[in-house]
Design an enzyme around this catalytic site. Structure first.
Site, PDB file in Angstrom:
ATOM      1  N   THR A  14      -0.764 -11.459  -0.039  1.00  0.00           N
ATOM      2  CA  THR A  14      -1.134 -10.473   0.972  1.00  0.00           C
ATOM      3  C   THR A  14      -1.443  -9.148   0.285  1.00  0.00           C
ATOM      4  O   THR A  14      -0.960  -8.857  -0.809  1.00  0.00           O
ATOM      5  CB  THR A  14       0.020 -10.285   1.974  1.00  0.00           C
ATOM      6  OG1 THR A  14       1.256 -10.212   1.255  1.00  0.00           O
ATOM      7  CG2 THR A  14       0.085 -11.452   2.930  1.00  0.00           C
ATOM      8  N   THR A  73       5.195  -1.688 -10.173  1.00  0.00           N
ATOM      9  CA  THR A  73       5.022  -0.920  -8.935  1.00  0.00           C
ATOM     10  C   THR A  73       4.542   0.484  -9.274  1.00  0.00           C
ATOM     11  O   THR A  73       4.779   0.971 -10.371  1.00  0.00           O
ATOM     12  CB  THR A  73       6.337  -0.884  -8.114  1.00  0.00           C
ATOM     13  OG1 THR A  73       6.093  -0.267  -6.853  1.00  0.00           O
ATOM     14  CG2 THR A  73       7.449  -0.129  -8.834  1.00  0.00           C
ATOM     15  N   TYR A  74       3.831   1.108  -8.339  1.00  0.00           N
ATOM     16  CA  TYR A  74       3.312   2.460  -8.592  1.00  0.00           C
ATOM     17  C   TYR A  74       3.398   3.285  -7.324  1.00  0.00           C
ATOM     18  O   TYR A  74       3.417   2.753  -6.213  1.00  0.00           O
ATOM     19  CB  TYR A  74       1.882   2.415  -9.140  1.00  0.00           C
ATOM     20  CG  TYR A  74       0.829   1.950  -8.171  1.00  0.00           C
ATOM     21  CD1 TYR A  74       0.786   0.636  -7.740  1.00  0.00           C
ATOM     22  CD2 TYR A  74      -0.135   2.825  -7.677  1.00  0.00           C
ATOM     23  CE1 TYR A  74      -0.186   0.199  -6.851  1.00  0.00           C
ATOM     24  CE2 TYR A  74      -1.112   2.403  -6.790  1.00  0.00           C
ATOM     25  CZ  TYR A  74      -1.124   1.087  -6.386  1.00  0.00           C
ATOM     26  OH  TYR A  74      -2.086   0.648  -5.504  1.00  0.00           O
ATOM     27  N   GLU A 114      -3.676 -14.050 -16.397  1.00  0.00           N
ATOM     28  CA  GLU A 114      -2.668 -15.106 -16.370  1.00  0.00           C
ATOM     29  C   GLU A 114      -2.865 -16.056 -17.545  1.00  0.00           C
ATOM     30  O   GLU A 114      -1.910 -16.450 -18.219  1.00  0.00           O
ATOM     31  CB  GLU A 114      -2.734 -15.875 -15.042  1.00  0.00           C
ATOM     32  CG  GLU A 114      -2.341 -15.044 -13.807  1.00  0.00           C
ATOM     33  CD  GLU A 114      -3.474 -14.185 -13.235  1.00  0.00           C
ATOM     34  OE1 GLU A 114      -4.550 -14.095 -13.873  1.00  0.00           O
ATOM     35  OE2 GLU A 114      -3.272 -13.596 -12.148  1.00  0.00           O
ATOM     36  N   ASP A 152       4.439  -9.363  -7.672  1.00  0.00           N
ATOM     37  CA  ASP A 152       3.792  -8.106  -7.288  1.00  0.00           C
ATOM     38  C   ASP A 152       4.465  -7.547  -6.041  1.00  0.00           C
ATOM     39  O   ASP A 152       5.017  -8.292  -5.231  1.00  0.00           O
ATOM     40  CB  ASP A 152       2.304  -8.332  -7.010  1.00  0.00           C
ATOM     41  CG  ASP A 152       1.537  -8.612  -8.296  1.00  0.00           C
ATOM     42  OD1 ASP A 152       2.142  -8.531  -9.378  1.00  0.00           O
ATOM     43  OD2 ASP A 152       0.333  -8.915  -8.196  1.00  0.00           O
ATOM     44  N   ASP A 153       4.369  -6.228  -5.866  1.00  0.00           N
ATOM     45  CA  ASP A 153       5.149  -5.615  -4.788  1.00  0.00           C
ATOM     46  C   ASP A 153       4.535  -5.788  -3.395  1.00  0.00           C
ATOM     47  O   ASP A 153       5.173  -5.441  -2.409  1.00  0.00           O
ATOM     48  CB  ASP A 153       5.446  -4.130  -5.084  1.00  0.00           C
ATOM     49  CG  ASP A 153       4.203  -3.252  -5.211  1.00  0.00           C
ATOM     50  OD1 ASP A 153       3.085  -3.750  -4.987  1.00  0.00           O
ATOM     51  OD2 ASP A 153       4.364  -2.052  -5.526  1.00  0.00           O
ATOM     52  N   ASP A 154       3.318  -6.324  -3.309  1.00  0.00           N
ATOM     53  CA  ASP A 154       2.672  -6.423  -1.997  1.00  0.00           C
ATOM     54  C   ASP A 154       2.548  -7.852  -1.460  1.00  0.00           C
ATOM     55  O   ASP A 154       2.099  -8.045  -0.331  1.00  0.00           O
ATOM     56  CB  ASP A 154       1.287  -5.762  -2.038  1.00  0.00           C
ATOM     57  CG  ASP A 154       0.385  -6.356  -3.095  1.00  0.00           C
ATOM     58  OD1 ASP A 154       0.895  -7.031  -4.017  1.00  0.00           O
ATOM     59  OD2 ASP A 154      -0.833  -6.149  -3.015  1.00  0.00           O
TER      60      ASP A 154
HETATM   61  N1  UDP Z   1       0.120  -1.852  -9.953  1.00  0.00           N
HETATM   62  C1  UDP Z   1       0.548  -0.914 -10.884  1.00  0.00           C
HETATM   63  N2  UDP Z   1      -0.290   0.142 -11.208  1.00  0.00           N
HETATM   64  C2  UDP Z   1      -1.526   0.300 -10.638  1.00  0.00           C
HETATM   65  C3  UDP Z   1      -1.957  -0.669  -9.686  1.00  0.00           C
HETATM   66  C4  UDP Z   1      -1.112  -1.730  -9.382  1.00  0.00           C
HETATM   67  O1  UDP Z   1       1.653  -1.026 -11.401  1.00  0.00           O
HETATM   68  O2  UDP Z   1      -2.233   1.270 -10.977  1.00  0.00           O
HETATM   69  C5  UDP Z   1       1.007  -2.967  -9.593  1.00  0.00           C
HETATM   70  C6  UDP Z   1       1.146  -3.191  -8.081  1.00  0.00           C
HETATM   71  O3  UDP Z   1       2.204  -2.412  -7.551  1.00  0.00           O
HETATM   72  C7  UDP Z   1       1.392  -4.688  -7.989  1.00  0.00           C
HETATM   73  C8  UDP Z   1       0.642  -5.237  -9.208  1.00  0.00           C
HETATM   74  O4  UDP Z   1       0.459  -4.154 -10.110  1.00  0.00           O
HETATM   75  O5  UDP Z   1       2.755  -5.003  -8.093  1.00  0.00           O
HETATM   76  C9  UDP Z   1      -0.715  -5.831  -8.825  1.00  0.00           C
HETATM   77  O6  UDP Z   1      -1.499  -4.832  -8.194  1.00  0.00           O
HETATM   78  P1  UDP Z   1      -2.272  -5.105  -6.822  1.00  0.00           P
HETATM   79  O7  UDP Z   1      -1.338  -5.710  -5.842  1.00  0.00           O
HETATM   80  O8  UDP Z   1      -2.978  -3.864  -6.427  1.00  0.00           O
HETATM   81  O9  UDP Z   1      -3.329  -6.198  -7.316  1.00  0.00           O
HETATM   82  P2  UDP Z   1      -4.139  -7.288  -6.484  1.00  0.00           P
HETATM   83  O10 UDP Z   1      -3.341  -7.689  -5.303  1.00  0.00           O
HETATM   84  O11 UDP Z   1      -5.401  -6.623  -6.103  1.00  0.00           O
HETATM   85  O12 UDP Z   1      -4.318  -8.391  -7.452  1.00  0.00           O
HETATM   86 MN    MN Z   2      -1.529  -7.377  -4.630  1.00  0.00          MN
END
Ligand code: UDP
Ligand code: MN
Length: 261
Positions: A235, A11-12, A207, A120-122
């Site tokens: 999402t 997370t960031y 992965e 991931d956090d989103d």
């Molecule tokens: N993340 C991070 N540093 C960053 C960008 C993303 O730690 O500079 C984390 C983010 O919080 C998430 C994971 O890495 O838990 C994946 O990032 P993101 O969801 O932006 O990736 P995507 O959905 O585009 O694959």
């Molecule tokens: Mn994401």
């Protein structure tokens, strides 16, 4: 007792961070025997995350690992240019291996039966997903919704075995699976100390960089009704507009910076 699920979340800091973490927490609070390993992409732990976790009610470990500048996505870069979260997931793995080594050293015994999931956090997670992954022998897999510019991606199962992958892009990658689409047994990770995420991996190969040191396609354990159910969604959260906030700041009327959002 139930096998523990270690959920590793990079997370960031950004405007939506607390909202994202709150959504995740409220899912995880419903899952028994879950240990949340939160790894901040920061040079040191932040107050926001520390305070958030302290009152979360969840079993957790709070780590941090700053992504080196040359590996970090810069403002304006297309989001697929560099892998995100690799260093943080590796830090979570390092902590788990260290903890297991300490436990084994102390007791001279094997480690608990447990599973590791990279959340991931989103993303959006169904509670059922965690029960699907809990009894993973090596690596469990399942579909991921709303990913790869498709309705879903998934492993294709024939006679109980994964035989190929339903994906729109480079299906011949070793493991064309999103981070949200698999869980690995802790013991398998402990038995393979060379398994890490390659932060320099080519787009779409993060992965694979980890999984190819752990399993073959034939060994994958299909879950979620033989990979016919979507229980996790990739999402992505819209970046909030701050146009009015910026205008107000210029007039000295910005939102009180002492209020945590
Ligand atoms: N993340 C991070 N540093 C960053 C960008 C993303 O730690 O500079 C984390 C983010 O919080 C998430 C994971 O890495 O838990 C994946 O990032 P993101 O969801 O932006 O990736 P995507 O959905 O585009 O694959
Ligand atoms: Mn994401």
């Amino acid at each position: 007792s139930l096998p523990t699920i270690y959920v590793i979340t990079p997370t960031y800091a950004r405007l939506v961070q607390k909202a994202e973490l709150t959504r995740l927490l409220h899912t995880f609070l419903h899952v028994p025997q879950l240990h949340w390993v939160v790894v901040e992409d920061s040079p040191s732990p932040t107050q926001l995350v520390r305070n958030f976790l302290a009152v979360s009610g969840l079993t957790y470990t709070h780590l941090h690992m700053l992504t080196p500048k040359d590996r970090k996505l810069q403002e304006g870069d297309p989001h697929w240019l560099k892998p995100r979260g690799a260093e943080q997931r590796n830090e979570g793995l390092r902590w788990l291996r260290e903890k297991a080594a300490a436990a084994a050293g102390g007791k001279g015994l094997g480690f608990e039966s447990a599973v590791i999931y990279f959340a991931d956090d989103d993303n959006t997670y169904s509670l059922q997903l965690f029960e699907e992954m809990r009894y993973t022998k090596k690596v469990s897999v399942w579909p991921v919704g709303l990913v790869g510019a498709m309705k879903f991606e998934r492993p294709v199962v024939e006679n109980g075995k994964v035989v190929r992958f339903h994906t729109g892009w480079r299906p011949n990658r070793p493991f064309p699976i999103d981070m949200a689409g698999f869980a690995v047994s802790l013991n398998l990770v402990l038995a393979n100390p060379e398994a890490w995420f390659d932060g320099n991996a080519e787009m779409g190969f993060l992965e694979s960089s980890f999984l190819q040191n752990l399993v073959t396609m034939e060994e994958l354990e299909p879950k979620a009704d033989m990979c016919t159910k979507v229980l996790v969604w990739h999402t992505r959260t819209e970046k909030p507009k701050m146009k009015r906030e910026e205008a107000l700041i210029k007039q000295g009327l910005g939102s009180d910076p002492n209020v945590e959002v």
